[in-house]
Design a protein around this motif. Structure first.
Motif, short mmCIF file in Angstrom:
data_model
loop_
_atom_site.label_atom_id
_atom_site.label_comp_id
_atom_site.label_asym_id
_atom_site.label_seq_id
_atom_site.Cartn_x
_atom_site.Cartn_y
_atom_site.Cartn_z
N SER A 170 0.84 -1.20 0.00
CA SER A 170 0.00 0.00 0.00
C SER A 170 0.87 1.24 0.00
O SER A 170 1.82 1.35 0.79
CB SER A 170 -0.91 0.01 1.23
OG SER A 170 -1.82 -1.09 1.19
N ARG A 174 -2.14 5.74 1.65
CA ARG A 174 -3.08 4.83 2.31
C ARG A 174 -2.61 4.44 3.70
O ARG A 174 -3.14 3.50 4.30
CB ARG A 174 -3.30 3.59 1.46
CG ARG A 174 -4.04 3.86 0.14
CD ARG A 174 -4.21 2.57 -0.66
NE ARG A 174 -5.08 2.78 -1.81
CZ ARG A 174 -4.66 3.13 -3.02
NH1 ARG A 174 -3.36 3.32 -3.21
NH2 ARG A 174 -5.50 3.30 -4.01
N LEU A 223 -5.88 2.34 4.77
CA LEU A 223 -6.23 1.24 3.89
C LEU A 223 -5.04 0.32 3.63
O LEU A 223 -5.05 -0.49 2.72
CB LEU A 223 -6.79 1.75 2.56
CG LEU A 223 -8.33 1.74 2.47
CD1 LEU A 223 -8.92 2.73 3.44
CD2 LEU A 223 -8.80 2.02 1.06
N ASN A 573 -12.76 2.89 4.64
CA ASN A 573 -13.14 3.68 3.46
C ASN A 573 -12.21 4.88 3.35
O ASN A 573 -11.78 5.45 4.35
CB ASN A 573 -14.58 4.18 3.60
CG ASN A 573 -15.60 3.08 3.47
OD1 ASN A 573 -15.97 2.69 2.37
ND2 ASN A 573 -16.08 2.55 4.60
N GLU A 593 -12.76 4.65 -2.12
CA GLU A 593 -12.33 3.26 -2.07
C GLU A 593 -12.83 2.60 -0.79
O GLU A 593 -12.93 3.25 0.26
CB GLU A 593 -10.80 3.17 -2.10
CG GLU A 593 -10.15 3.90 -3.26
CD GLU A 593 -8.64 4.02 -3.09
OE1 GLU A 593 -7.92 3.16 -3.61
OE2 GLU A 593 -8.21 4.96 -2.41
N THR A 594 -13.11 1.32 -0.87
CA THR A 594 -13.54 0.54 0.30
C THR A 594 -12.68 -0.71 0.41
O THR A 594 -12.40 -1.37 -0.59
CB THR A 594 -15.02 0.14 0.20
OG1 THR A 594 -15.82 1.31 0.09
CG2 THR A 594 -15.46 -0.64 1.43
N LEU A 595 -12.26 -1.00 1.64
CA LEU A 595 -11.44 -2.18 1.91
C LEU A 595 -12.14 -3.05 2.95
O LEU A 595 -12.59 -2.57 3.98
CB LEU A 595 -10.06 -1.76 2.43
CG LEU A 595 -9.18 -2.88 3.02
CD1 LEU A 595 -8.85 -3.92 1.95
CD2 LEU A 595 -7.89 -2.29 3.60
N ASP A 597 -11.12 -6.09 5.24
CA ASP A 597 -9.86 -6.67 5.72
C ASP A 597 -10.13 -7.78 6.73
O ASP A 597 -10.70 -7.54 7.80
CB ASP A 597 -9.01 -5.56 6.36
CG ASP A 597 -7.66 -6.07 6.85
OD1 ASP A 597 -7.24 -7.16 6.42
OD2 ASP A 597 -7.04 -5.37 7.67
N TYR A 620 -10.47 -5.12 -2.00
CA TYR A 620 -10.76 -3.72 -2.30
C TYR A 620 -11.93 -3.60 -3.27
O TYR A 620 -12.07 -4.40 -4.21
CB TYR A 620 -9.55 -3.04 -2.95
CG TYR A 620 -8.34 -2.89 -2.06
CD1 TYR A 620 -8.13 -1.72 -1.34
CD2 TYR A 620 -7.41 -3.92 -1.95
CE1 TYR A 620 -7.01 -1.58 -0.54
CE2 TYR A 620 -6.30 -3.79 -1.14
CZ TYR A 620 -6.10 -2.63 -0.44
OH TYR A 620 -4.99 -2.50 0.37
N GLN A 623 -10.70 0.41 -5.86
CA GLN A 623 -9.35 0.91 -5.59
C GLN A 623 -8.90 1.82 -6.74
O GLN A 623 -9.14 1.53 -7.91
CB GLN A 623 -8.35 -0.24 -5.42
CG GLN A 623 -6.97 0.24 -5.04
CD GLN A 623 -5.99 -0.88 -4.76
OE1 GLN A 623 -4.87 -0.63 -4.31
NE2 GLN A 623 -6.37 -2.12 -5.03
N TYR A 645 -7.32 -7.22 -4.82
CA TYR A 645 -7.09 -7.78 -3.49
C TYR A 645 -5.61 -7.91 -3.18
O TYR A 645 -4.76 -7.92 -4.08
CB TYR A 645 -7.77 -9.15 -3.35
CG TYR A 645 -7.20 -10.24 -4.24
CD1 TYR A 645 -6.04 -10.96 -3.88
CD2 TYR A 645 -7.81 -10.57 -5.45
CE1 TYR A 645 -5.53 -11.96 -4.69
CE2 TYR A 645 -7.31 -11.56 -6.27
CZ TYR A 645 -6.17 -12.26 -5.89
OH TYR A 645 -5.66 -13.23 -6.70
#
Length: 830
Positions: A170, A174, A223, A573, A593-595, A597, A620, A623, A645
């Motif tokens: 990353s 992030r 993120l 996010n 973006e949304t992760l 995890d 993700y 992304q 991912y």
């Protein structure tokens, strides 16, 4: 020499035999309320005349304790003394010693967003002792480079000046960074420019590096990882320290630190002044940096009020363009081709052809520098209402202002919105000029947390509101032919306002000393507006208001006192950054973006070892990645890709062979993929009718995401005497071998093997000689040979491509790092 070695070995064997019937007592000293480690606590068994002190992580060890029952006593300033009967039988004993504070002597202000041993996430702690050993003038990313899943890089090739770090692949935008829970990331780019915090390691008492989404935090979204720095904690006695480093590339670091200790059992004052300079490995990549740190605190019976101010100025010659691959390989024909496609002048071509392959810098203008000053103000207040309840409040303000200066040869007046100049009967449309691009900003806000802890429940309610006011503009420092143009006129200007607020609640509930249930939920709102004229004279007007919901849940199972399993799921996010908004294609609006995890881990520890295994799956949605697309003026832009991912396994281990030899290592194996995206190239064969060429890729590797990472630190205490209560530590000679392996990385997202950063394996060797004197005096000599095997490698790069005359051209650039180089440090503490 061999005879002396044999005699020493026999003496050591005899000593081991003499103590064969004795055992060791080891463990950790912590604050009972916060679980914060207590460094420099005194642990002793009076009747045996045995004593030691805890290290910066609170760990201690008493050796040669005979079997039987003994009265163990523990003291730490501001805490009630602890007496505990311990029974030493036929094995070594590990204890966690909890002290109750009767005054607020520790900084609980940094506990609101930190993880502890019960939090079901992956993280690493870097303590004061390790920071001091690795802090020879290089920036924070280089102090952290041996932690798991982390890659550090340096534009100048030395770790001084512009540096960066990646966690699990990353990028820096992030990774959330805080100092004492105060946000440090630039709110617009969402990066941390470590060059603006020179020698901050000298004022850091500890650093926690969380991987993945981590705990709820303040400021920029996480993120990929979170870095939490805590500054100097209370030192009960007055002290002074002088630190000087000199080495290769004319690197020089001078640091002076001093503190009053506790005055009237209530007040402390600490300060630091630092100066760092280096010529850099890359041509002209010099850095001249000055910084300071100052703090004053008042400690009451149940409260702490502390003011901290730190900042600095950096003047760094630009080396962020890298070295083109043709120059790096020394291929003259390729350099000539590169020069023709890039429209290099005869002078620029001559410079390219005659420069050193690994140290080439395209800039030759003497003031092609970045000059920036940043100052941070933090005011913290902590109130300990009861043994269970603590309130933390803080206000902060950061002022930053600076520019980077560039020489432009025969620049068009029209490109800067300027009038052409008439000289006699001639109309000039071009001129040589020096431009400056400025950033001036104010960042301020407040953070707080309310902490509750009893036997089974550890809960935190936290909040923050931060506001950023930024101004971007450009002017001129010089112009060969100015005419009616004024050199201080602004040729572009834009203003930004960002409001960032969040509230979070976190709880950790223990069930029967076996299970810990973890819950963490955060609501964050971001309101961002920016408008004006950009440096390419395009107008922009952006308004976005986003609200994020970031839940986290987890479970920890302690099988016994030496083993635990954990699992967690978290959602993060992140909003687009400034360039994503203003460089977007017309009609295209980047989305957040949304992760998702998921982490599963196992840890086991014993008397002389510890192991840790962590599995992660970071999925993700949307992304933002580089696809090769360009905006209306040819600038590269990022686009959202639907599915991508990062999946991997992180292995960590530590082994203490004996009192003299220890080894810590980590390995990360990962797969980092984009499921599908369109890579875009522009065909400039007919420049007036540019053709867009799209190629679909599936299951490609994410750029700058090596599938293999490994780090190792081997410490051999060649010689050390027993700790003496009349001195501040052990008389010790230590050798360290520090190693880092980084696997192959792709420069873009097409998995093109011609566009990669080669894998590299580098080794540093350190010699540390420590000579304690009197109660708290210490003299240390640290000799560091970086890249001792003289490995030729690059740690970073970038690329762009296009099509012309039916031929696809890729232009990769690299950032070569220094070969074998030496740094020698002398530290004197009083």
């Amino acid at each position: 020499m061999f005879k002396r070695f044999c005699i020493a070995a026999l003496a050591m064997m005899s000593a081991l035999h003499a103590y064969a019937q004795n055992f060791s007592l080891h463990g950790k000293v912590v604050n009972d309320f916060t679980d914060e480690a207590l460094p420099h606590a005194v642990i002793y068994i009076q009747q045996l005349n045995l004593s030691t002190t805890s290290d910066e992580l609170g760990n201690f060890k008493l050796s040669n304790v005979p079997p039987g029952e003994h009265l163990l006593e523990v003291k730490f300033v501001g805490h009630d003394a602890l007496q505990k009967h311990v029974n030493i039988t036929n094995r070594d004993l590990h204890l966690v010693l909890r002290l109750t504070g009767h005054t607020m002597r520790k900084q609980v202000i940094v506990q609101g967003t930190r993880a502890n041993s019960s939090t079901p996430i992956a993280y690493a702690e870097v303590g004061k002792e390790e920071i001091q050993r690795l802090n020879n003038g290089q920036d924070i990313p280089y102090i952290l480079r041996f932690t798991p899943s982390l890659v550090a890089t340096s534009d100048a090739g030395t770790g001084i000046g512009y540096t960066g770090l990646w966690i699990r692949g990353s990028d820096p935008s992030r990774i959330n960074v805080t100092v004492n829970d105060i946000p440090i990331n630039d709110p617009e780019s969402q990066q941390v420019f470590w060059v603006n915090m020179p020698d901050f390691g000298s004022s850091a008492d500890g650093i926690q590096v969380q991987r993945g989404v981590g705990t709820s935090t303040n400021g920029a979204a996480s993120l990929g990882g979170t870095i939490k720095l805590g500054t100097t904690n209370i030192k009960p006695n007055a002290y002074a320290e002088l630190s000087n480093t000199y080495g290769s590339f004319n690197t020089l670091k001078n640091t002076v630190m001093a503190g009053t200790g506790l005055i009237d059992e209530r007040y402390t004052f600490d300060m630091r002044l630092s100066n760092i300079s280096s010529d850099g490995f890359i041509d002209r990549a010099s850095a001249r940096m000055k910084s300071f740190y100052a703090s004053g605190a008042r400690y009451g019976e149940s409260s702490v009020l502390k003011l901290t101010v730190f900042g600095g100025n950096e003047r760094t010659y630009q080396s962020w363009d890298g070295v083109p691959v043709s120059r790096l390989l020394g291929n003259r024909d390729s350099m000539m081709t590169y020069a023709s496609y890039e429209w290099l002048s005869d002078e620029e071509l001559e410079h390219l052809l005659n420069s050193n392959s690994r140290t080439y810098n395209k800039h030759t203008y003497k003031n092609e520098v970045d000059d920036y000053t940043q100052t941070h103000y933090q005011l913290h207040y902590s109130k300990h209402f009861t043994d269970k309840l603590t309130l933390n409040l803080a206000g902060h303000y950061t002022r930053g202002r600076g520019y980077f200066e560039q020489f432009k040869k025969q620049a068009k007046y029209a490109n800067y919105g300027l009038e052409n100049v008439i000289v006699g009967t001639d109309t000039l449309t071009r001129t040589d000029l020096v431009r400056r691009r400025w950033l001036s900003n104010h960042f301020y806000g407040t953070v707080g947390s309310l902490m509750f802890k009893n036997k089974n429940l550890n809960a935190v309610l936290g909040w923050a509101y931060n506001q950023y006011d930024g101004e971007h503009y450009g002017d001129f420092a010089w112009m060969q032919y100015a005419g009616n143009n004024f050199i201080d006129d602004r040729y572009y200007q834009g203003n930004s306002l960002k409001k960032d607020g969040n509230i979070y609640a976190r709880a950790l509930y223990s069930i029967a000393d076996k299970w810990d249930v973890y819950g963490d939920v955060q609501v964050r709102n971001v309101n961002y507006t920016t408008s004006g004229i950009d440096n390419d004279l395009r107008s922009y007007d952006v308004k976005d208001n986003l609200t994020f919901f970031n839940p986290k849940v987890g479970l920890t199972w302690r099988r016994n006192t030496q083993e635990k399993w954990y699992a967690s799921f978290a959602v993060g996010n992140k909003e687009p950054n400034r360039n994503d908004y203003i460089d977007a294609m017309a009609g295209v609006v980047p989305v957040h973006e949304t992760l998702y995890d998921t982490e599963v881990g196992y840890q086991r520890w014993g008397k002389n070892y510890c192991i840790s295994v962590n599995f992660y799956n970071m999925q993700y949605n949307n992304q933002l990645v580089l696809t090769g697309d360009l905006n209306d003026v040819g600038a590269a832009i990022r686009m959202n890709v639907k599915d991508s991912y990062r999946r991997g396994i992180e292995l960590e281990g530590g082994l203490r062979f004996n009192e003299a030899l220890e080894w810590n290592a980590n390995v990360t194996l990962s797969s980092n993929k984009i499921k599908a995206f369109d890579h875009i190239l522009y065909d400039y064969t007919d420049y007036e009718n540019t053709v867009v060429v799209r190629k679909n890729y599936t299951n490609t590797d994410i750029a700058f995401s090596p599938s293999v990472l490994a780090g190792s630190q081997i410490l051999w205490h060649v010689w050390q005497n027993r700790e003496n209560e009349n001195t501040s530590g052990k008389h010790r000679l230590t050798l360290a071998l520090l190693s880092k392996y980084v696997g192959k990385q792709y420069l873009d997202n097409t998995s093109n093997d011609d566009l990669t950063i080669d894998a590299y394996f580098i080794n540093d060797v350190q010699l540390i000689y420590s000579l304690p004197y009197r109660k708290q005096g210490l003299m240390s000599l640290v000799v560091t040979c970086n890249n001792v095997l003289d490995t030729k490698y690059s740690s970073n790069g970038y690329t762009y491509g296009y099509i012309i005359d039916g031929r696809t051209i890729h232009q990769p650039f690299y950032f070569p790092q220094a070969g074998r180089n030496l740094l020698v440090s002398l530290i004197m503490r009083f």
